[in-house]
Design a protein around this motif. Sequence first.
Motif, PDB file in Angstrom:
ATOM      1  N   ASP A 172       0.940  -1.195  -0.038  1.00  0.00           N
ATOM      2  CA  ASP A 172      -0.224   0.067  -0.105  1.00  0.00           C
ATOM      3  C   ASP A 172       0.730   1.243   0.106  1.00  0.00           C
ATOM      4  OD1 ASP A 172      -2.293  -1.302   0.172  1.00  0.00           O
ATOM      5  OD2 ASP A 172      -2.092  -1.859   2.385  1.00  0.00           O
ATOM      6  N   VAL A 173       0.772   2.178  -1.144  1.00  0.00           N
ATOM      7  CA  VAL A 173       1.552   3.317  -1.185  1.00  0.00           C
ATOM      8  C   VAL A 173       0.728   4.479  -1.268  1.00  0.00           C
ATOM      9  CG1 VAL A 173       3.335   4.451  -2.457  1.00  0.00           C
ATOM     10  CG2 VAL A 173       3.331   1.964  -2.091  1.00  0.00           C
ATOM     11  N   THR A 174       0.792   5.450  -0.371  1.00  0.00           N
ATOM     12  CA  THR A 174       0.022   6.659  -0.592  1.00  0.00           C
ATOM     13  C   THR A 174       0.865   7.789  -1.392  1.00  0.00           C
ATOM     14  OG1 THR A 174      -1.035   6.346   1.479  1.00  0.00           O
ATOM     15  CG2 THR A 174      -0.949   8.585   1.007  1.00  0.00           C
ATOM     16  N   VAL A 175       0.403   8.640  -2.146  1.00  0.00           N
ATOM     17  CA  VAL A 175       0.964   9.469  -3.037  1.00  0.00           C
ATOM     18  C   VAL A 175       0.555  10.667  -2.623  1.00  0.00           C
ATOM     19  CG1 VAL A 175       1.665  10.325  -5.153  1.00  0.00           C
ATOM     20  CG2 VAL A 175       1.616   7.798  -4.740  1.00  0.00           C
ATOM     21  N   GLY A 193       2.319  -3.190  -9.653  1.00  0.00           N
ATOM     22  CA  GLY A 193       1.822  -4.177  -8.745  1.00  0.00           C
ATOM     23  C   GLY A 193       1.561  -3.671  -7.530  1.00  0.00           C
ATOM     24  N   ALA A 194       1.641  -2.369  -7.203  1.00  0.00           N
ATOM     25  CA  ALA A 194       1.304  -1.922  -5.860  1.00  0.00           C
ATOM     26  C   ALA A 194      -0.173  -1.396  -5.657  1.00  0.00           C
ATOM     27  CB  ALA A 194       2.303  -0.535  -5.447  1.00  0.00           C
ATOM     28  N   ARG A 195      -0.563  -1.027  -4.490  1.00  0.00           N
ATOM     29  CA  ARG A 195      -1.853  -0.608  -4.368  1.00  0.00           C
ATOM     30  C   ARG A 195      -1.933   0.991  -4.033  1.00  0.00           C
ATOM     31  NH1 ARG A 195      -1.459  -5.462  -1.941  1.00  0.00           N
ATOM     32  NH2 ARG A 195      -1.030  -4.660  -0.020  1.00  0.00           N
ATOM     33  N   ASP A 312       1.910   1.564   3.770  1.00  0.00           N
ATOM     34  CA  ASP A 312       3.415   0.839   3.813  1.00  0.00           C
ATOM     35  C   ASP A 312       4.411   1.874   3.691  1.00  0.00           C
ATOM     36  OD1 ASP A 312       2.612  -1.768   4.513  1.00  0.00           O
ATOM     37  OD2 ASP A 312       1.970  -2.059   2.573  1.00  0.00           O
ATOM     38  N   HIS A 313       4.046   2.925   2.814  1.00  0.00           N
ATOM     39  CA  HIS A 313       5.092   4.049   2.593  1.00  0.00           C
ATOM     40  C   HIS A 313       4.053   5.148   1.844  1.00  0.00           C
ATOM     41  CE1 HIS A 313       9.091   5.051   1.566  1.00  0.00           C
ATOM     42  NE2 HIS A 313       8.639   5.704   0.467  1.00  0.00           N
ATOM     43  N   LEU A 314       4.744   6.350   2.021  1.00  0.00           N
ATOM     44  CA  LEU A 314       4.208   7.866   1.493  1.00  0.00           C
ATOM     45  C   LEU A 314       5.225   8.062   0.744  1.00  0.00           C
ATOM     46  CD1 LEU A 314       1.963  10.321   3.689  1.00  0.00           C
ATOM     47  CD2 LEU A 314       3.911  11.105   1.965  1.00  0.00           C
TER      48      LEU A 314
END
Length: 407
Positions: A172-175, A193-195, A312-314
């Motif tokens: 899960d990656v937030t942009v 393949g990320a969300r 998981d990451h921003l």
Amino acid sequence: MHESIIDTLVVGAGPYGLSVAAHAQGHGLSVRIIGTPMDFWQNNMPEGMLLKSEPFASNLSAPAPGGAFTDRHPGWPMGRPIPLEEFVSYGRWFAERLVVQAEPVLVEHVRAARPGYVVTLSTGEEVHARTVVVTIGVRQFAHVPDLLADLPADLVTHSVEHRDLTRFADRDVTVVGAGQSALETAALLAEAGARPTVLARTPHLAWNSVPHVDPHWTSTLLRGPQSGLGRGWRTWMWSEHPSSTRVLPNRTRQRIVRTTMGPAGSWWLRDRIDVPATICLGERVVEAKPSGDRLQVCTIDANGVVQLRQTDHLIAATGYVPDLDKITMLDRELRQSLRLRHRSPALSRHFESSLPGLYFAGLTAAASFGPVMRFVHGSSFAARRIAHHLAAHRVVSSPDLRVAEKV
């Protein structure tokens, strides 16, 4: 000591540096250009990226015909996006054909001397130059909002730090952001393949329209001409005549820099994120903190509704803010002696700073010449103006390092 002094040393080998070097050489000046051609584009832009600019607005500038993108790629039409690898290849082709060999080393220090400047390279060599042109690009000006800046690098990064997004597969990656960088990063993350989830303060995403050539004069009269920054008369003025921007009142010029070409996605990107990415609009990040091995992000909307999310990451796709103090290769005394305009050097109509013989081009020139200096398209105007002045006015005395008034 100064028998080997050169006319000009160009710091940086991106579109602005290569263009300045080509024009300076065209004037017969002795030039050295320091940097690996197109290194930033090769190593700091994501794989799979497409340029937002049209072919005519993606040209590097040469003193004679033959160096345009369409000279390298004849027949490339308007409306067909340029892949990153094609642009990098074009820039290196330009460098091989039109620029004295760029030196793939780093500039570590620039100080005033008599005459001109002494530039220390990472090899230990000291180069004596009458003039120095700083075209360092945007890498060191990457902006991360204060509330995110001190978080661990394994949880928060800037978009400029990612060449290969496959490392985020099945995560899960937030942009954060609403511009091209944010939206394309989200699309590429999904394709890797990320969300991805896009968080943006704006209530609506903006999208650029499909470009097309309309030869009818009434269209140009009513809608304005097509320019490097888009369609419209005012846009044409900022794009093709940046000297007009420089003479405007300071507050007006800064408003133009801030609002022209605001956050928007390219027309060809829209379908790539509509389905695979979660888009959350009208939300402002007010807090972020580690939660185990993940990040907890708190947002608030215009109605005061608070949302808590785990990611998981921003990735902060939050742009670039020029700041002279981040150009640490410039001697501290030299930096303190420059007149400033909003943390950028105040520049003459020839891109010369308040210290004779020290020039700036690219993003650091936007505070003086307007928004086109944020884009490749501005390299032609800057290179021609700088090279002409270099040829006409060789500096033969040491810069005066008395502290100037900062504006």
